[in-house]
Design an enzyme around this catalytic site. Structure first.
Site, mmCIF file in Angstrom:
data_model
loop_
_atom_site.group_PDB
_atom_site.id
_atom_site.type_symbol
_atom_site.label_atom_id
_atom_site.label_comp_id
_atom_site.label_asym_id
_atom_site.label_seq_id
_atom_site.Cartn_x
_atom_site.Cartn_y
_atom_site.Cartn_z
ATOM 1 N N GLY A 57 -40.646 12.964 41.249
ATOM 2 C CA GLY A 57 -41.861 13.406 40.575
ATOM 3 C C GLY A 57 -41.796 12.916 39.147
ATOM 4 O O GLY A 57 -40.741 12.983 38.512
ATOM 5 N N LYS A 58 -42.905 12.411 38.623
ATOM 6 C CA LYS A 58 -42.845 11.803 37.289
ATOM 7 C C LYS A 58 -42.419 12.802 36.221
ATOM 8 O O LYS A 58 -41.694 12.441 35.284
ATOM 9 C CB LYS A 58 -44.196 11.170 36.928
ATOM 10 C CG LYS A 58 -44.595 10.009 37.843
ATOM 11 C CD LYS A 58 -45.735 9.200 37.281
ATOM 12 C CE LYS A 58 -45.303 8.357 36.109
ATOM 13 N NZ LYS A 58 -44.294 7.340 36.459
ATOM 14 N N THR A 94 -45.461 -1.151 29.043
ATOM 15 C CA THR A 94 -44.233 -1.646 29.661
ATOM 16 C C THR A 94 -44.574 -2.778 30.625
ATOM 17 O O THR A 94 -45.552 -2.711 31.365
ATOM 18 C CB THR A 94 -43.477 -0.524 30.392
ATOM 19 O OG1 THR A 94 -44.326 0.052 31.392
ATOM 20 C CG2 THR A 94 -43.062 0.565 29.406
ATOM 21 N N LEU A 95 -43.730 -3.812 30.619
ATOM 22 C CA LEU A 95 -44.019 -5.050 31.338
ATOM 23 C C LEU A 95 -42.936 -5.390 32.358
ATOM 24 O O LEU A 95 -42.772 -6.549 32.726
ATOM 25 C CB LEU A 95 -44.162 -6.209 30.335
ATOM 26 C CG LEU A 95 -45.184 -5.987 29.204
ATOM 27 C CD1 LEU A 95 -45.080 -7.088 28.170
ATOM 28 C CD2 LEU A 95 -46.600 -5.903 29.766
ATOM 29 N N GLY A 96 -42.189 -4.382 32.810
ATOM 30 C CA GLY A 96 -41.139 -4.628 33.786
ATOM 31 C C GLY A 96 -40.077 -5.564 33.229
ATOM 32 O O GLY A 96 -39.617 -5.386 32.086
ATOM 33 N N PRO A 97 -39.681 -6.594 33.985
ATOM 34 C CA PRO A 97 -38.628 -7.505 33.517
ATOM 35 C C PRO A 97 -38.982 -8.240 32.224
ATOM 36 O O PRO A 97 -38.101 -8.752 31.542
ATOM 37 C CB PRO A 97 -38.487 -8.499 34.680
ATOM 38 C CG PRO A 97 -39.033 -7.790 35.867
ATOM 39 C CD PRO A 97 -40.134 -6.912 35.345
ATOM 40 N N ASP A 118 -33.684 -1.234 42.850
ATOM 41 C CA ASP A 118 -34.740 -0.265 43.149
ATOM 42 C C ASP A 118 -35.399 0.111 41.827
ATOM 43 O O ASP A 118 -34.752 0.696 40.958
ATOM 44 C CB ASP A 118 -34.142 0.957 43.850
ATOM 45 C CG ASP A 118 -35.192 1.997 44.236
ATOM 46 O OD1 ASP A 118 -36.374 1.800 43.936
ATOM 47 O OD2 ASP A 118 -34.802 3.017 44.842
ATOM 48 N N ASP A 166 -40.183 6.078 34.227
ATOM 49 C CA ASP A 166 -39.893 7.432 33.753
ATOM 50 C C ASP A 166 -38.585 7.474 32.978
ATOM 51 O O ASP A 166 -38.457 8.215 31.998
ATOM 52 C CB ASP A 166 -39.842 8.399 34.940
ATOM 53 C CG ASP A 166 -41.176 8.510 35.647
ATOM 54 O OD1 ASP A 166 -42.215 8.427 34.965
ATOM 55 O OD2 ASP A 166 -41.185 8.656 36.883
ATOM 56 N N SER A 191 -30.757 7.552 39.805
ATOM 57 C CA SER A 191 -30.374 6.289 39.171
ATOM 58 C C SER A 191 -30.317 6.380 37.653
ATOM 59 O O SER A 191 -29.908 5.421 36.985
ATOM 60 C CB SER A 191 -31.386 5.202 39.554
ATOM 61 O OG SER A 191 -32.638 5.415 38.916
#
Length: 297
Positions: free
Chosen positions: A39-40, A212-215, A239, A245, A284
């Site tokens: 859950g966020k 946010t732009l991932g990688p 993953d 979050d 994680s």
């Protein structure tokens, strides 16, 4: 020590791991299934607690086995759950497919989260004591607005993750200090595909934003300042569930500790990079010592 309050969702993540996610109408065979607390809201609470803050969670779980497990997972990471309500309804669930490239597709069933449509007694008093309030959109919008307005009334920094993306009312945006969408959410909110253009457009509604732009890292914009791009560490993703979050939770701690914005963004990116190298969402999320080591490397 920094005090973070999170008003948001708690879900049990039901995660299927596959080589390739199915197309519409397609059935594929997965190789593993896990139930992982998430859950966020809960994710951001655990991320902030592991990053070194005192964290309190406001939300709801069901009166079922998942609810017991969700509360236990929060408490195990040091999150205070005194204002986490137990409701006589099923807990929220998120049904997640994770592919070999670390990408994911998610269906959320709100469950008990759908009952969090207002601030309960004690919620505003708690928010007033915080250094920051973290909000998302997996609980009814009325509660998100009430939480943001309570934070604004008491001079508490409000950080909103606009996910799942949806039109945001002006009364909510007026009480947000920092908006943190990913690039897809920024496009949904502004109608602009270019991240810089979308981020800049967000400043018509909020004083500052991090896209946010991932990688590719992240982009920070604020009224009266030049855009700031911060790269992400290069890692192999296992993953990506919960990475956003993790980023927000760590960023909230860094900002509450009054780190310079570039340093805060790099520190949050180090936390997110660690999280994508491990399976699961809350499972994680790195601890402060790990983030510090990743930031320094």
């Amino acid at each position: 020590m920094t005090h973070i309050v999170v008003l948001g969702s708690t879900n049990m993540n039901l995660v299927a791991y596959v080589d390739k996610a199915p197309e519409r109408g397609e059935t594929v065979t997965g190789r593993e299934f896990r139930t992982i607390p998430g859950g966020k809201g809960a994710n951001q609470a655990i991320a902030a607690a592991r990053a070194g803050a005192i964290v309190t969670m406001i939300g709801a779980v069901g009166n079922d086995a998942y609810g017991t497990q969700l509360r236990s997972a929060l408490e195990h990471s040091g999150v205070d759950t005194d204002l986490l309500r137990t409701i006589d309804t099923p807990s929220g669930t998120a049904h997640i497919v994770v592919d070999d490239e670390g990408g994911n597709a998610i269906v959320v069933i709100p469950g008990a989260n759908g009952t969090v449509d207002h601030l309960a007694p004690g919620d505003e008093a708690l928010i007033a004591t915080a250094d920051a309030l973290l909000l998302q959109l997996e609980i009814p919008l009325a509660a998100v607005v009430a939480g943001a307005q309570a934070a604004r009334a008491h001079g508490v920094r409000t950080i909103l993750t606009p996910a799942p993306a949806q039109p945001l009312p002006s009364e909510l945006l007026a009480a947000v200090d920092l908006l943190v969408p990913n690039e897809h959410e920024a496009t949904t909110l502004t109608g602009l595909a270019d991240p810089i253009a979308a981020a800049t457009a967000l400043l018509d509604s909020v004083p500052a934003a991090v896209v946010t732009l991932g990688p590719a890292g992240s982009l920070y914009v604020a009224r009266g300042a030049e855009p700031l791009a911060v790269p992400a560490p290069e890692v192999t993703a296992v993953d990506s569930t919960g990475a956003g979050d993790t980023y927000v939770g760590a960023l909230a701690v860094a900002l509450a500790e009054e780190r310079p914005i570039r340093e805060a963004l790099k520190w949050a990116a180090a936390a997110a990079a660690l999280s994508v190298q491990r399976a699961g969402a809350s499972a994680s999320m790195p601890y402060r010592s790990e983030i510090e080591a990743g930031y320094a490397s």
